[in-house]
Motif scaffolding. Structure first.
Motif, mmCIF file in Angstrom:
data_model
loop_
_atom_site.group_PDB
_atom_site.id
_atom_site.type_symbol
_atom_site.label_atom_id
_atom_site.label_comp_id
_atom_site.label_asym_id
_atom_site.label_seq_id
_atom_site.Cartn_x
_atom_site.Cartn_y
_atom_site.Cartn_z
ATOM 1 N N PRO A 49 0.848 -1.190 0.000
ATOM 2 C CA PRO A 49 0.000 0.000 0.000
ATOM 3 C C PRO A 49 0.892 1.252 0.000
ATOM 4 O O PRO A 49 1.946 1.262 0.623
ATOM 5 N N CYS A 66 -6.252 -2.507 10.147
ATOM 6 C CA CYS A 66 -5.040 -3.192 9.679
ATOM 7 C C CYS A 66 -4.773 -4.409 10.561
ATOM 8 O O CYS A 66 -4.573 -4.278 11.761
ATOM 9 N N ASP A 68 -2.198 -6.169 10.724
ATOM 10 C CA ASP A 68 -0.789 -6.362 11.043
ATOM 11 C C ASP A 68 -0.160 -5.176 11.771
ATOM 12 O O ASP A 68 1.059 -5.017 11.762
ATOM 13 N N CYS A 91 3.827 -4.969 7.269
ATOM 14 C CA CYS A 91 2.702 -4.992 6.336
ATOM 15 C C CYS A 91 2.819 -6.213 5.433
ATOM 16 O O CYS A 91 3.882 -6.475 4.886
ATOM 17 N N LYS A 92 1.722 -6.963 5.324
ATOM 18 C CA LYS A 92 1.742 -8.150 4.454
ATOM 19 C C LYS A 92 1.066 -7.886 3.116
ATOM 20 O O LYS A 92 0.886 -8.791 2.310
ATOM 21 N N GLY A 93 0.621 -6.654 2.910
ATOM 22 C CA GLY A 93 0.036 -6.312 1.614
ATOM 23 C C GLY A 93 -1.352 -6.861 1.371
ATOM 24 O O GLY A 93 -1.729 -7.149 0.232
ATOM 25 N N CYS A 94 -2.134 -6.995 2.456
ATOM 26 C CA CYS A 94 -3.468 -7.594 2.291
ATOM 27 C C CYS A 94 -4.430 -6.686 1.533
ATOM 28 O O CYS A 94 -5.348 -7.151 0.873
ATOM 29 N N GLY A 95 -4.223 -5.370 1.641
ATOM 30 C CA GLY A 95 -5.085 -4.436 0.919
ATOM 31 C C GLY A 95 -6.326 -3.987 1.675
ATOM 32 O O GLY A 95 -7.161 -3.255 1.124
ATOM 33 N N CYS A 97 -6.508 -1.888 4.147
ATOM 34 C CA CYS A 97 -6.450 -0.445 4.389
ATOM 35 C C CYS A 97 -6.967 0.316 3.168
ATOM 36 O O CYS A 97 -7.668 1.323 3.303
#
Ligand code: SF4
Ligand code: SF4
Lengths: 131, 317, 400
Positions: A49, A66, A68, A91-95, A97
């Motif tokens: 993100p 979030c 994480d 951040c694991k980049g889940c999206g 947010c």
């Protein structure tokens, strides 16, 4: 990956395999070497993100949702929480947010992890017309 | 007595000291940690937490790391409630005998998945609730044994495909309705029983704070959308959670002192269950013509349950 | 030390020692034959004789789970159980020791079903053998009382920090009243001392995580640290027993011996049968037979070196196991056999499986066993089956 310095011999571990959260007292807020905050999960991420403060209204949805703990807030001069920065170590980049961000255009968007932030900001979309 | 922490809005809430750190190994987009953060950050009191074996436990305390900034214990799958009852009993004992380590107010929480709550940990939870320990039990309900690859539990809803209730040529997946833990825990006479969803942070935080203010056993059923086993994109966790609430699949409600029902949120628009089911791979097979009846049954059940809650709320019982 | 004389059974002896220890949390569930411990303690609570919390849980699994929670929280913890309850606890017994929590368990030994039986044998104690607890065996109510006081002191020692089980035979000890001596309350407590917390969860100044998952790179090291603590405990146990002797005048050793110096046939056993065996030894000694007795007090850690001291010169050793090994020699036999091999000793070894489900073992039975051993001594080799039964109806049953 395990950080090498934690690989101690059997006689050096705390009995009972206990772990500690802090180095010293909690209010000093120095996390112990065994706190997961010391551990990077950045390599889980494919997309990252990116935050664009131009559109951000500091609603803090991204902070609360979030999974994480990777939206790190700041505090403004009135003592209120505002958007601070993204913690790319966790951040694991889940999206999520991005999904919960209410602005138009969004103040958070996903980009390929290797893309520089400045480049991502240059590619930021225009305001979307409501259909 | 502890002061209730002031949380009027997110600008205020986000100044909280973080008590659950990143670097854990939960899947991207997992709702568990969102619920945990909404809960443990809703108080400034000291906390002792127990956690049943499961995703949260495994992922937050893989040696050599812990994600918890508060004291935490895991013993087994089936005994999160018994474990925290022991911690709470020790607290009481030391306090009564003036041997406490600290005068700060202390709260006790057990987190467990639905496997550790509805199934294998049920007896331990029932016992601890009946004994009246001052503890809060939060079920992170993702409707199956996700830590071991998505097997069914007694929380898996009808029609859900899991690895032990798969859809197949002659099966539409899970055959049983989800167990109603809310009613069961209310029947224990718990001071406070509530259901919440992480997408509604205000509802969750309010319920967390009510829990912290209670002195008897508290049961919270927190639905926890699971991208990995419900099969949806990780970015969609909060969307799924929202639709669960809007479609009345997960009514946000509470039961006080064993009987008083309050429905905390009444969706204005009618969102059909079909929409919720269609967002997840685990229900994909229900959209085959031969399985349409399961979707109809789903809708009927959801409507009946909603009706039931409204009538109980109205009757004040 | 001035002491009081009283008549107690094994259960009351355990209960009174628990009262004197001023335990912070007892979490327990009743099961025959340890039920009276839980009842006695409930009465202490009802009469205001104890100050700690008493948690009457809904199962033995939860009993030990609550004990683990309470001990991690940071205080003195104890419980009691038997048989099926012990079996239900077993998962959590491993957790208690792995987390290095100094819990004291009164294990009133009883048979394991099926078929169901409420009477004493060592099946439950054997089941817990590898659970990482220090295990002591008390052969009569006096020993139950004494070893309980010692158990807290051993468990809570900083260099040990391991849970301790005090075993006693169901009914034969637990429900048999005997005259015994006990210490005044303040002396007993002073001997144990105040609880010394170690990483308590309840200390908000140092949040701690108990029960993390240790995978490949960590598990072996943690297990070996536990193993090391087990061996380390020999010294502490010895020291505590010596201090207790100083205080009470009663002496306890890792293995207790009777008439072994010149003995040609020795019986090795655990539990209340030692008392009967001692009488059999007296009887046979009066007839001029050179027989002796070794009773194992410390089951875990197993006192190999101590035991070896008594086995080098004898001709035949008969090991009594009060549990069906179901497919091998008995657990105590195996320990003894290992000591023999380790030391290059070559006495004849025999194994009896006896007393299951509370079956009687009389002086006559023990005499028969000694006589059978004597035949081997005379022959200079084993002329009897390796595993034999005694006081069993039906056709003679033996193995190997
Ligand atoms: S992408 Fe996911 S993990 Fe990363 S900051 Fe956004 S919500 Fe947090
Ligand atoms: S959700 Fe969007 S608008 Fe709200 S604080 Fe985060 S980035 Fe800013």
């Amino acid at each position: 990956m395990t950080e090498e310095h934690l690989l101690k011999g059997w006689e050096e571990f705390e009995p009972g395999a206990t772990l500690f959260s802090f180095e010293g007292k909690p209010d000093q807020e120095v996390h112990h070497e065994n706190n997961s905050v010391q551990h990077s999960v950045a390599d889980w991420r494919v997309d990252k993100p990116v935050h664009n403060k131009e559109f951000c209204i500091d609603c803090q949805f991204c902070w609360v949702y979030c999974p994480d703990t990777s939206i790190i807030p700041d505090v403004d001069d009135k003592g209120k929480g505002i958007f601070g920065h993204i913690d790319y170590k966790h951040c694991k980049g889940c999206g999520i947010c991005v999904d919960v961000c209410p602005t138009n255009p969004k103040s958070l968007l996903m980009f390929a992890d290797h893309l520089p932030v400045e480049e991502a900001l240059r590619q930021w979309p225009e305001k979307e017309e409501k259909k | 007595m502890s002061e209730m922490k002031q949380i009027k809005n997110l600008k205020q809430f986000s100044t909280s000291k973080e008590r659950f750190q990143g670097g854990h190994r939960l899947c991207p987009g997992c709702s568990h940690s969102i619920i945990v953060r909404e809960f443990v950050n809703a108080t400034d009191d000291e906390l002792c937490v127990s956690t049943a074996t499961g995703c949260l436990e495994v992922c937050s305390t893989i040696y050599p790391y812990t994600s918890w900034d508060v004291s935490w214990i895991h013993i087994g799958f089936e005994n999160a409630a018994a474990a925290i009852s022991g911690v709470e009993a020790m607290h009481k004992s030391l306090k009564n005998n003036k041997k406490s380590f600290s005068d700060k107010p202390m709260k006790f929480i057990a987190f467990a998945g639905d496997g550790g709550t509805y199934d294998i940990g049920f007896q331990s939870l029932s016992g601890a609730a009946e004994r009246g320990h001052d503890f809060i039990y939060v079920c992170l309900d993702n409707e199956g044994y996700m830590n071991t690859g998505g097997q069914r539990s007694s929380s898996t809803p009808i029609g859900g495909a899991t690895t032990t209730s798969p859809a197949g040529k002659v099966s539409y997946g899970e055959k049983k309705l989800k167990k109603d833990m809310m009613q069961i825990m209310a029947a224990h006479g718990c001071e406070y029983v509530a259901q919440s969803a992480p997408s509604n942070w205000k509802d969750m935080v309010k319920k967390a704070q009510k829990s912290f203010a209670a002195s008897g056993p508290v049961y919270i059923n927190a639905v926890s959308p699971c991208p990995t086993e419900w099969k949806f994109d990780p970015s969609m966790s909060m969307e799924i959670s929202k639709v669960m609430v809007e479609s009345r699949v997960v009514p946000l409600y509470e039961i006080e002192n064993g009987s008083k029902v309050t429905v905390n949120y009444k969706p204005k628009n009618h969102v059909p269950v079909e929409e919720y089911l269609g967002m997840q791979g685990r229900f994909k097979h229900l959209f085959k013509p031969s399985n349409k009846h399961v979707i109809e049954e789903w809708q009927k059940n959801v409507d009946a349950k909603w009706e039931y809650l409204l009538r109980r709320e109205e009757a004040g019982i | 030390m001035e002491q009081n004389r009283i008549v107690w059974d094994g259960n009351m002896a355990a209960s009174q020692a628990m009262r004197q220890a001023k335990i912070d949390v007892v979490a327990a569930y009743p099961i025959t034959p340890s039920t009276p411990i839980v009842q006695n303690y409930s009465q202490f609570v009802a009469d205001g004789d104890v100050d700690g919390e008493f948690v009457m849980v809904e199962s033995e699994h939860s009993a030990m789970s609550a004990c683990v929670g309470a001990a991690s929280a940071g205080g003195r913890v104890a419980t009691a159980t038997s048989s099926q309850g012990y079996a239900l606890m077993i998962e959590v017994l491993y957790q208690a020791s792995g987390m290095r929590l100094p819990i004291v368990l009164n294990a009133v030994n009883r048979a394991l079903a099926a078929p169901l039986n409420i009477h004493g044998d060592h099946s439950d104690m054997y089941l817990g053998r590898d659970a990482g607890w220090i295990n002591m065996v008390a052969n009569n109510p006096q020993e139950v009382y004494d070893l309980n006081l010692c158990a807290f002191k051993i468990a809570e020692d900083y260099s040990v920090r391991l849970p301790v089980a005090v075993n006693q035979d169901g009914f034969l000890v637990s429900h048999t009243t005997e005259a015994l001596n006990y210490l005044p309350d303040d002396e007993a407590y002073k001997f144990i001392g105040d609880y010394k917390p170690h990483n308590p969860m309840l200390d908000p100044e140092k949040p701690v995580t108990y029960g993390a998952q240790t995978e490949g790179e960590w598990h072996y090291e943690h297990k070996m640290r536990h193993e090391h603590a087990m061996y380390n405990s020999f010294g502490v146990i010895e020291k505590v027993l010596a201090e207790y002797k100083e205080l009470s005048g009663r002496e306890y050793k890792f293995v207790e011996t009777y008439q072994v110096d010149d003995a040609e046939e020795i019986i090795i056993c655990m539990g209340s049968v030692a008392g009967t065996t001692q009488l059999a030894v007296d009887k046979l000694r009066a007839e001029g037979k050179k027989v002796g007795l070794v009773s194992v007090r410390l089951w875990r850690p197993f006192p190999k070196e101590e035991l070896a001291k008594y086995l080098g010169k004898t001709k035949t050793i008969t090991v009594l196991d009060r549990s069906a090994p179901l497919g091998s020699t008995g657990a105590l036999y195996n320990e003894v056999a290992a000591v023999m091999v380790d030391n290059g000793y070559n006495a004849v070894l025999l194994n009896y499986v006896y007393g299951l489900g509370g079956r009687d073992m009389t002086i006559d039975h023990l005499t028969e066993i000694f006589n059978s051993a004597k035949e081997c001594s005379d022959a200079g080799k084993r002329v009897k089956p390796l595993i034999q039964t005694i006081n069993l109806r039906g056709k003679e049953l033996s193995f190997y």
